[in-house]
Design a protein around this motif. Sequence first.
Motif, PDB file in Angstrom:
ATOM      1  N   ALA A 109      74.535   7.574  -0.711  1.00 50.76           N
ATOM      2  CA  ALA A 109      74.596   9.036  -0.769  1.00 50.76           C
ATOM      3  C   ALA A 109      75.816   9.508  -1.541  1.00 50.76           C
ATOM      4  N   ARG A 110      76.927   8.800  -1.402  1.00 48.05           N
ATOM      5  CA  ARG A 110      78.137   9.165  -2.164  1.00 48.05           C
ATOM      6  C   ARG A 110      77.877   9.047  -3.653  1.00 48.05           C
ATOM      7  N   VAL A 146      77.675  12.114   1.617  1.00 44.94           N
ATOM      8  CA  VAL A 146      77.783  13.351   0.838  1.00 44.94           C
ATOM      9  C   VAL A 146      79.130  14.016   1.093  1.00 44.94           C
ATOM     10  N   ARG A 147      79.525  14.081   2.362  1.00 45.87           N
ATOM     11  CA  ARG A 147      80.799  14.724   2.719  1.00 45.87           C
ATOM     12  C   ARG A 147      81.999  13.999   2.112  1.00 45.87           C
ATOM     13  N   SER A 148      81.890  12.704   1.881  1.00 48.73           N
ATOM     14  CA  SER A 148      83.017  11.975   1.299  1.00 48.73           C
ATOM     15  C   SER A 148      83.333  12.463  -0.104  1.00 48.73           C
ATOM     16  N   VAL A 149      82.359  13.131  -0.718  1.00 51.13           N
ATOM     17  CA  VAL A 149      82.554  13.709  -2.057  1.00 51.13           C
ATOM     18  C   VAL A 149      82.849  15.202  -1.965  1.00 51.13           C
ATOM     19  N   ALA A 154      81.183  21.146   3.609  1.00 49.38           N
ATOM     20  CA  ALA A 154      80.156  21.461   2.613  1.00 49.38           C
ATOM     21  C   ALA A 154      78.878  21.955   3.275  1.00 49.38           C
ATOM     22  N   THR A 155      78.199  22.878   2.607  1.00 52.55           N
ATOM     23  CA  THR A 155      76.912  23.380   3.081  1.00 52.55           C
ATOM     24  C   THR A 155      75.824  22.413   2.636  1.00 52.55           C
ATOM     25  N   ILE A 156      75.292  21.664   3.598  1.00 54.89           N
ATOM     26  CA  ILE A 156      74.265  20.659   3.332  1.00 54.89           C
ATOM     27  C   ILE A 156      73.030  21.052   4.116  1.00 54.89           C
ATOM     28  N   VAL A 157      71.899  21.113   3.443  1.00 61.24           N
ATOM     29  CA  VAL A 157      70.651  21.497   4.104  1.00 61.24           C
ATOM     30  C   VAL A 157      69.518  20.677   3.508  1.00 61.24           C
TER      31      VAL A 157
END
Length: 392
Positions: A109-110, A146-149, A154-157
């Motif tokens: 994901a990163r 994803v958050r590591s980037v 972050a708004t993730i949906v």
Amino acid sequence: MQISTAQSAALLPDAAMADIAAALQIDRRGHPDFLALHFGAAVPAEILAAAARPFSQALHGGTSCQGIMSQAGLGIATGGHIGAFAIWDAAGSYGSASRCLGQDAAEAARLATLEALAAAGRGGEIPPLVWLTPAPGREEQVIAGVRSVTGADATIVGGSAADNDVTGQWAQFGPSSTHRDGVVVSVLFPSTGFALSYQGGYAPTGETGIVTRVEGRKLIEIDHRPASAVYHGWTDGVVPLAVDGPRSILAASTLWPLGRITRHVAGVPFHLLAHPAVAHLDGSLDLFADFAVGDRVWQMRGSADSLVARASQVAVTACADLAAPPAGALVVYCGGCMLAVRDRMEQVCGGITEALGGAPWLGLFSFGEQGMSGGGQASHGNLMISCTAFAR
């Protein structure tokens, strides 16, 4: 910004994409800056991806349980309907990428997030919005990657890919590859505002306990007692125990999920839901979301009426936070909830269309939902509904 949606029930992906291109008026408008395709698992994903790639460089695809829905109505009759959500936004930036999850879902994901940012021409920046389609099973790891980037806030949906019969026939694709156990990440830098609502249509019954033993998504003990026995009692026996081997409880548990309070919104607790899937003879339960030792778990209860009404309420809430009328919206509706109220899904469609004021929207039916509520961090849950509305 312009948004348009389209549906096709054509049997062949090439014919379906021709239908969609005509409905989206791509010959007049040009290629969309972002194109999301969600579709029933009866559609061959590899062939659809190949047919769709010429239409947008920011291409995001994933299977949806039974089909899709939109302002044009419900498309679940054949298990092979395709829905398209297209954005034209010359002042914005959009990029998509996909990766096989492999041995390290967070790393996959990163890397997909970095590739999506590079494709958008926004490397090193934090995207206002991430649209996500992971394979079911490791969503918490995907969000962490994803958050590591993007950073923790972050708004993730998004919604986990799904199939038509829970046999693992889901798929995901991006601009260059198709996967069965992958993730698609799209980063959106829209030139107008957007708003997100993420909720479940369930309420706590009052029964609660502490997780005392768990292994990943296998809940073994609640209050030092076998989890399935505790759960069976909390549901007044509605959800059965295993008798002579592992027992699927997906259908029976749909209106009886387990919940955790992750935050309070305006003083009201927000319960993140987990859907019990299988009861085992050893007293454990398989779930579609992770728990940890020490989590307080609540028995939740829903009804067909609450699942039907909640979708339009979620859309109303999203629109209320927009500074302008909606140009369009992406809706995620749990596939398990859809199957529980399948005979009333036209009512669900009508409610969302009314709430969005007739703006174009596309809805998918997922096997896991990602989103955030009330200023909290993005999380993965089950039996949830989300609406991401974009302002004109």
